[in-house]
Scaffold this motif. Structure first.
Motif, short mmCIF file in Angstrom:
data_model
loop_
_atom_site.label_atom_id
_atom_site.label_comp_id
_atom_site.label_asym_id
_atom_site.label_seq_id
_atom_site.Cartn_x
_atom_site.Cartn_y
_atom_site.Cartn_z
N ALA A 288 9.08 34.99 28.13
CA ALA A 288 8.09 35.25 27.16
C ALA A 288 7.28 34.00 27.17
CB ALA A 288 8.45 35.47 25.95
N THR A 289 7.80 32.78 26.86
CA THR A 289 7.15 31.44 26.97
C THR A 289 6.13 31.38 28.33
OG1 THR A 289 8.79 30.44 25.84
CG2 THR A 289 7.22 28.91 26.67
N TYR A 290 6.87 31.54 29.32
CA TYR A 290 5.96 31.37 30.65
C TYR A 290 4.88 32.39 30.54
CZ TYR A 290 4.94 32.83 35.30
OH TYR A 290 4.20 32.79 36.76
N LEU A 291 4.97 33.46 30.46
CA LEU A 291 3.99 34.50 30.40
C LEU A 291 2.86 34.19 29.40
CD1 LEU A 291 5.90 37.95 30.69
CD2 LEU A 291 4.41 37.25 32.39
N ASN A 292 3.26 33.48 28.21
CA ASN A 292 2.38 33.38 27.04
C ASN A 292 1.41 32.33 27.70
OD1 ASN A 292 1.61 34.11 24.48
ND2 ASN A 292 2.59 32.27 23.86
N GLU A 293 1.54 31.52 28.45
CA GLU A 293 1.01 30.33 29.02
C GLU A 293 0.14 30.82 30.37
OE1 GLU A 293 3.80 27.44 29.17
OE2 GLU A 293 3.82 27.25 26.95
N ALA A 296 -3.20 34.88 33.71
CA ALA A 296 -3.74 36.35 34.19
C ALA A 296 -2.97 37.32 32.99
CB ALA A 296 -2.79 36.77 35.22
N VAL A 297 -2.63 36.42 32.08
CA VAL A 297 -2.10 37.36 30.79
C VAL A 297 -2.92 37.27 29.73
CG1 VAL A 297 0.19 37.91 29.41
CG2 VAL A 297 0.50 37.14 31.98
N SER A 298 -3.19 38.61 29.23
CA SER A 298 -4.07 38.20 27.77
C SER A 298 -3.24 37.91 26.37
CB SER A 298 -5.22 39.39 27.48
OG SER A 298 -4.71 40.60 27.95
N TRP A 299 -2.28 38.86 26.50
CA TRP A 299 -1.36 38.52 25.41
C TRP A 299 -0.01 39.05 25.73
CZ3 TRP A 299 0.60 43.26 24.26
CH2 TRP A 299 -0.51 44.34 24.40
N VAL A 300 1.04 38.43 24.90
CA VAL A 300 2.52 38.81 24.86
C VAL A 300 2.99 39.11 23.78
CG1 VAL A 300 4.79 37.82 25.77
CG2 VAL A 300 2.84 37.02 26.96
N ASN A 301 3.82 40.49 23.75
CA ASN A 301 4.40 40.95 22.66
C ASN A 301 5.83 40.72 22.54
OD1 ASN A 301 4.58 42.73 20.57
ND2 ASN A 301 4.97 44.53 21.79
N TYR A 302 6.30 39.68 22.04
CA TYR A 302 7.83 39.49 22.07
C TYR A 302 8.09 38.75 20.63
CZ TYR A 302 12.14 36.96 23.08
OH TYR A 302 13.41 36.55 23.10
N LEU A 303 9.23 39.27 20.03
CA LEU A 303 9.54 39.10 18.58
C LEU A 303 9.86 37.40 18.34
CD1 LEU A 303 11.59 41.99 17.39
CD2 LEU A 303 9.60 40.95 16.28
N GLY A 304 10.06 36.88 19.45
CA GLY A 304 10.44 35.45 19.40
C GLY A 304 8.85 34.38 19.14
N LEU A 305 7.87 35.10 19.35
CA LEU A 305 6.52 34.40 19.55
C LEU A 305 6.07 34.51 17.92
CD1 LEU A 305 5.04 35.45 22.85
CD2 LEU A 305 6.11 33.14 22.20
N GLU A 328 0.03 42.16 28.41
CA GLU A 328 -1.09 42.89 28.71
C GLU A 328 -1.88 41.99 29.98
OE1 GLU A 328 -2.13 45.88 28.37
OE2 GLU A 328 -4.56 45.68 29.07
N LEU A 329 -2.04 42.58 31.19
CA LEU A 329 -2.62 41.80 32.20
C LEU A 329 -4.13 41.81 32.02
CD1 LEU A 329 -0.23 43.09 35.07
CD2 LEU A 329 -0.56 40.69 34.07
N LYS A 330 -4.66 40.80 32.28
CA LYS A 330 -6.22 40.66 32.04
C LYS A 330 -7.09 41.75 32.95
CE LYS A 330 -6.91 36.03 30.10
NZ LYS A 330 -6.77 34.71 30.43
N GLY A 331 -6.55 41.99 34.04
CA GLY A 331 -7.17 42.87 35.24
C GLY A 331 -6.97 44.39 34.74
N GLY A 383 -3.50 47.54 31.00
CA GLY A 383 -2.53 46.65 31.92
C GLY A 383 -1.25 46.23 31.18
N LEU A 384 -0.95 47.16 30.38
CA LEU A 384 0.61 46.88 29.61
C LEU A 384 1.75 46.92 30.40
CD1 LEU A 384 1.61 46.27 26.54
CD2 LEU A 384 2.36 48.73 26.70
N ILE A 385 2.50 45.94 30.71
CA ILE A 385 3.71 46.08 31.36
C ILE A 385 4.86 45.83 30.32
CG2 ILE A 385 5.17 44.76 33.14
CD1 ILE A 385 2.56 45.94 34.24
N ARG A 386 5.85 46.62 30.49
CA ARG A 386 7.12 46.63 29.48
C ARG A 386 7.99 45.85 30.46
NH1 ARG A 386 10.75 50.97 27.12
NH2 ARG A 386 11.55 51.25 28.80
#
Ligand code: PLP
Length: 406
Positions: A288-293, A296-305, A328-331, A383-386
């Motif tokens: 989650a931390t990696y994706l959040n930064e 290419a990713v516009s937002w991360v849905n993770y309860l720890g953020l 969510e992927l920006k593309g 662009g939502l990836i679960r």
């Protein structure tokens, strides 16, 4: 072992529910039998009446199934006390699927003419049961936003036919959380039965019985089994009379029973449950931390953020934010398809909670039949990836995501 005896949670995962086998097999065998024998008619009568312990018929119970049931009941009760200050005792009934368990629980408790109150973000199958099956049986459902306690109370007060509150937290797939303590207290003030779907959190992260809920449900297909080897579901209850009475009767008559082989697979998975969960959760936090930064990713849905709207509720009632996330992927749609097609290690599949990392691009798979405007309204953006983060080396998961995004 069926008593908690101040043992640690990991020990309960390994030994809980195990009873010595008549042939001294180290592990409880797969009892592939549809029926059981008796020494005498008198013994049969006693077993049928419940005066003597014993098995009757495969649809009613089986020693292999029993072990999984007792182990999960002990996990959900772990460290909790009853009103007399004694170790809380729970009873669990294993079903063929999570949906089977939910159906038994609802039909055992809610009669035609009564209503269920629940919230928007339920697992799709549960939502369909409420929309398409229960109304035909005379059971209607009222949907409110459980984040708004005042409105929830207003809705309960306005309709005396509401008899059950059904809560799923965190919810599939949105990871929305609702306050179990506050909602259960409210429901109890108004005499409602409370049921919580604990599939996403599992007893490792959250114990709804701590807040006095009446029933807990799981799709055991997920983290509890942990290896993706069997579909299953369980209903666990604190009112033992009700569990041994109407819930057992409903389970037997609806016929949604589990089977020895799949129960064996579940028990096998449960032995390493706490070890797996620790790794799942640690890995998810890093991913989650990696994706959040990632650019290419516009937002991360993770309860720890802290950016998650239910961050505070999750922190209050869960030991850790868990192993599920979405991003969510920006593309948009095309980027989602390309990402999934480019993965080499992570597996493209529905379901969750297996040892390997599972990913789904909802817009092109699970929700492909839903019109775009409806899908977006449900929060399933293009662009939502679960992602259900697995227990592989986290560097390998991140490297796979990196190469798929580049
Ligand atoms: C939260 C939740 N509850 C219930 C179910 C239904 O379980 P099953 O598929 O085992 O019937 C699922 C399935 O994904 C789920 O995610």
């Amino acid at each position: 072992m069926t008593e908690q005896d101040n043992l640690g949670f990991d020990t309960v995962c390994v030994h809980g529910g195990h009873q010595e086998d008549g042939h001294r097999a180290h592990l409880t065998p797969i009892y592939a039998t549809s029926t059981y024998t008796y020494d005498s008619v008198e013994q049969a009568v006693n077993i049928f009446k419940g005066d003597e312990k014993g098995y009757i018929y495969g649809r009613f119970g089986n020693p292999t199934i029993n072990e999984a049931e007792d182990k999960i009941a002990m996990m959900e009760a772990y460290g909790l006390k009853d009103s007399q200050g004694n170790q809380l005792q729970l009873k669990a009934i294993l079903h063929a699927s999570g949906m089977g368990a939910i159906t038994t629980m609802v039909l055992a408790n809610v009669k035609a003419g009564e209503k269920i109150i629940t919230h928007q973000s339920l697992y799709g199958g549960t939502q369909e049961l409420i929309d398409k099956v229960l109304p035909g049986l005379g059971i209607e459902t009222i949907i409110v936003d459980f984040h708004d306690l005042a409105k929830t109370e207003e809705a309960i007060k306005a309709d005396k036919s509401i008899s059950m509150m059904y809560v799923e937290t965190p919810a599939n797939p949105t990871l929305q959380c609702v306050d179990l303590e506050a909602l259960t207290a409210l429901a109890k003030q108004h005499g409602l039965t409370v049921c919580a779907d604990n599939t996403f959190a599992t007893p490792y992260l959250q114990q709804p019985f701590k807040y006095d809920v009446d029933f807990v449900m799981h799709s055991t297909t997920k983290f509890l089994n942990g290896h993706g080897t069997a579909v299953g579901g369980i209903v666990i209850g604190r009112d033992l009379e009700k569990m041994n009475g109407i819930v057992t009767k409903t389970h037997r008559l609806l016929g949604g029973n589990s089977n020895a082989f799949e129960a064996y697979l579940l028990t096998n998975g449960l032995r390493t449950f706490s070890l797996r969960m620790e790794r799942h959760c640690g890995n998810a936090e890093k991913v989650a931390t990696y994706l959040n930064e990632h650019a290419a990713v516009s937002w991360v849905n993770y309860l720890g953020l802290e950016s998650h709207p239910d961050y505070a509720i999750g922190k209050k009632q869960m030991k850790h934010p868990g192993a599920m996330l979405s991003f969510e992927l920006k593309g948009g749609f095309d980027a989602g398809v390309k990402f999934i097609n480019s993965l080499k290690l992570c597996t493209s599949a529905v379901s969750l909670g297996t040892c390997d990392t599972l990913v789904v691009h909802a817009a092109s798979t699970t929700h492909v039949g839903v019109p775009r405007d409806k899908r977006v309204e449900y929060g399933i953006t293009d662009g939502l990836i679960r992602m259900s983060v697995g227990i592989e080396n986290v560097e390998d998961i991140i490297a796979d995501i990196e190469q798929a995004l580049s």
